[in-house]
Design a protein around this motif. Structure first.
Motif, PDB file in Angstrom:
ATOM      1  N   VAL A  18      -0.229 -17.824  61.229  1.00  0.00           N
ATOM      2  CA  VAL A  18       0.552 -18.679  62.128  1.00  0.00           C
ATOM      3  C   VAL A  18       0.785 -17.958  63.448  1.00  0.00           C
ATOM      4  CG1 VAL A  18       2.830 -19.723  62.504  1.00  0.00           C
ATOM      5  CG2 VAL A  18       1.659 -20.036  60.312  1.00  0.00           C
ATOM      6  N   VAL A  19       1.171 -16.690  63.372  1.00  0.00           N
ATOM      7  CA  VAL A  19       1.429 -15.911  64.587  1.00  0.00           C
ATOM      8  C   VAL A  19       0.161 -15.814  65.435  1.00  0.00           C
ATOM      9  CG1 VAL A  19       2.051 -13.623  65.460  1.00  0.00           C
ATOM     10  CG2 VAL A  19       3.337 -14.630  63.563  1.00  0.00           C
ATOM     11  N   ASP A  20      -0.978 -15.543  64.799  1.00  0.00           N
ATOM     12  CA  ASP A  20      -2.232 -15.466  65.551  1.00  0.00           C
ATOM     13  C   ASP A  20      -2.565 -16.796  66.215  1.00  0.00           C
ATOM     14  OD1 ASP A  20      -2.524 -12.803  64.847  1.00  0.00           O
ATOM     15  OD2 ASP A  20      -3.910 -13.213  63.192  1.00  0.00           O
ATOM     16  N   PHE A  21      -2.357 -17.896  65.503  1.00  0.00           N
ATOM     17  CA  PHE A  21      -2.611 -19.231  66.055  1.00  0.00           C
ATOM     18  C   PHE A  21      -1.689 -19.503  67.249  1.00  0.00           C
ATOM     19  CE2 PHE A  21      -1.761 -23.820  66.199  1.00  0.00           C
ATOM     20  CZ  PHE A  21      -3.050 -24.332  66.298  1.00  0.00           C
ATOM     21  N   VAL A  22      -0.431 -19.146  67.119  1.00  0.00           N
ATOM     22  CA  VAL A  22       0.518 -19.334  68.223  1.00  0.00           C
ATOM     23  C   VAL A  22       0.095 -18.478  69.412  1.00  0.00           C
ATOM     24  CG1 VAL A  22       2.916 -18.976  68.966  1.00  0.00           C
ATOM     25  CG2 VAL A  22       2.444 -20.098  66.773  1.00  0.00           C
ATOM     26  N   ASN A  23      -0.304 -17.230  69.175  1.00  0.00           N
ATOM     27  CA  ASN A  23      -0.796 -16.371  70.262  1.00  0.00           C
ATOM     28  C   ASN A  23      -1.948 -17.030  71.012  1.00  0.00           C
ATOM     29  OD1 ASN A  23       0.952 -14.214  69.803  1.00  0.00           O
ATOM     30  ND2 ASN A  23      -0.485 -13.106  68.515  1.00  0.00           N
ATOM     31  N   ALA A  24      -2.914 -17.560  70.268  1.00  0.00           N
ATOM     32  CA  ALA A  24      -4.084 -18.183  70.884  1.00  0.00           C
ATOM     33  C   ALA A  24      -3.676 -19.350  71.766  1.00  0.00           C
ATOM     34  CB  ALA A  24      -5.052 -18.642  69.799  1.00  0.00           C
ATOM     35  N   ASN A  25      -2.729 -20.137  71.291  1.00  0.00           N
ATOM     36  CA  ASN A  25      -2.316 -21.319  72.044  1.00  0.00           C
ATOM     37  C   ASN A  25      -1.355 -20.988  73.176  1.00  0.00           C
ATOM     38  OD1 ASN A  25      -3.684 -23.767  70.845  1.00  0.00           O
ATOM     39  ND2 ASN A  25      -3.046 -22.620  69.053  1.00  0.00           N
ATOM     40  N   LEU A  26      -0.625 -19.889  73.067  1.00  0.00           N
ATOM     41  CA  LEU A  26       0.168 -19.413  74.203  1.00  0.00           C
ATOM     42  C   LEU A  26      -0.766 -18.947  75.316  1.00  0.00           C
ATOM     43  CD1 LEU A  26       2.970 -17.391  72.364  1.00  0.00           C
ATOM     44  CD2 LEU A  26       3.298 -19.502  73.680  1.00  0.00           C
ATOM     45  N   ALA A  27      -1.848 -18.264  74.948  1.00  0.00           N
ATOM     46  CA  ALA A  27      -2.801 -17.734  75.928  1.00  0.00           C
ATOM     47  C   ALA A  27      -3.493 -18.840  76.713  1.00  0.00           C
ATOM     48  CB  ALA A  27      -3.845 -16.858  75.238  1.00  0.00           C
ATOM     49  N   THR A  28      -3.694 -19.987  76.091  1.00  0.00           N
ATOM     50  CA  THR A  28      -4.401 -21.084  76.752  1.00  0.00           C
ATOM     51  C   THR A  28      -3.471 -22.147  77.316  1.00  0.00           C
ATOM     52  OG1 THR A  28      -4.667 -22.188  74.618  1.00  0.00           O
ATOM     53  CG2 THR A  28      -6.505 -20.813  75.390  1.00  0.00           C
ATOM     54  N   GLY A  29      -2.173 -21.990  77.107  1.00  0.00           N
ATOM     55  CA  GLY A  29      -1.220 -22.961  77.637  1.00  0.00           C
ATOM     56  C   GLY A  29      -1.025 -24.190  76.764  1.00  0.00           C
ATOM     57  N   PHE A  30      -1.579 -24.192  75.554  1.00  0.00           N
ATOM     58  CA  PHE A  30      -1.395 -25.322  74.651  1.00  0.00           C
ATOM     59  C   PHE A  30      -0.040 -25.251  73.944  1.00  0.00           C
ATOM     60  CE2 PHE A  30      -5.773 -25.955  75.419  1.00  0.00           C
ATOM     61  CZ  PHE A  30      -6.103 -27.231  75.004  1.00  0.00           C
ATOM     62  N   ALA A  31       0.565 -24.078  73.908  1.00  0.00           N
ATOM     63  CA  ALA A  31       1.871 -23.898  73.262  1.00  0.00           C
ATOM     64  C   ALA A  31       2.794 -23.161  74.221  1.00  0.00           C
ATOM     65  CB  ALA A  31       1.725 -23.110  71.965  1.00  0.00           C
ATOM     66  N   GLU A  32       4.079 -23.290  73.931  1.00  0.00           N
ATOM     67  CA  GLU A  32       5.069 -22.565  74.717  1.00  0.00           C
ATOM     68  C   GLU A  32       6.335 -22.395  73.890  1.00  0.00           C
ATOM     69  OE1 GLU A  32       5.874 -24.906  78.227  1.00  0.00           O
ATOM     70  OE2 GLU A  32       7.308 -26.173  77.185  1.00  0.00           O
TER      71      GLU A  32
END
Length: 190
Positions: free
Chosen positions: A152-166
């Motif tokens: 989950v943490v890795d997935f959140v990191n990936a989406n934070l990096a691309t702006g899909f999550a915040e």
């Protein structure tokens, strides 16, 4: 970002240090053709074969500038993909199960839009589904998706990096409008 010469591919993609068309070739990894200005890359369809590119510390000299003829010959018959896909993968690998620097592990996170999930990572669909239900802590997302916390943490990191999550920020309560000030205001208040 400073002009550090040793960076991971993820850091190079986030920094503003590459321009034009370049080729990256690491031992044990297929060639990776990057067109930084057009924000695309050409490489293998699967991301996992590029692990060696992301694991290494790279210098500017590791990115070989290529001209139009070399680009055409090296990418012939291959599909160009968005560079954001590599940034996403770099974010996925960057934390090794820990949240990347600058983000609070106790915060609530939300997806802003549905990310393109990769077939190589079948659990990501479940994580994204859990995150789309609303802001949640990393532990809540893990529980809601039935996925290990590190994934989950890795997935959140990936989406934070691309702006899909915040990180989710509690909205400020609305303030009452100021009282009316006018000729009829004294009659309205009564």
């Amino acid at each position: 970002m400073e002009a550090a010469s040793h960076r991971s591919l993820f850091e190079w993609l986030l920094a503003d240090g590459l321009r034009g068309r370049v080729r990256l070739q690491r031992e044990g990894s297929p060639a990776l053709w990057l067109d930084i200005d057009e924000r695309v890359y050409v490489g293998p369809a699967q991301l996992k074969p590029l692990d060696a590119c992301f694991a290494a510390q790279l210098e500017r000299e590791d990115f070989e500038a290529v001209d139009q003829a070399a680009w055409s010959a090296g990418t012939a018959g291959s599909e160009a993909r968005p560079l954001s896909r590599l940034t996403w993968y770099g974010g996925l690998l960057a934390g090794n199960g820990s949240l990347i620097a600058g983000f609070d592990p106790a915060a609530r996170y939300q997806l802003l839009k549905w990310p393109q999930t990769e077939r190589e990572f079948p659990r990501h669909f479940r994580i994204a589904t859990a995150m789309m239900k609303g802001p949640a802590t990393l532990a809540e997302i893990a529980e809601g998706s039935g996925t290990p916390l590190s994934e989950v943490v890795d997935f959140v990191n990936a989406n934070l990096a691309t702006g899909f999550a915040e990180p989710w920020v509690e909205p400020q309560p609305e303030t009452a409008p100021p009282p009316r000030q006018g000729l009829f205001s004294r009659f309205i208040r009564k």
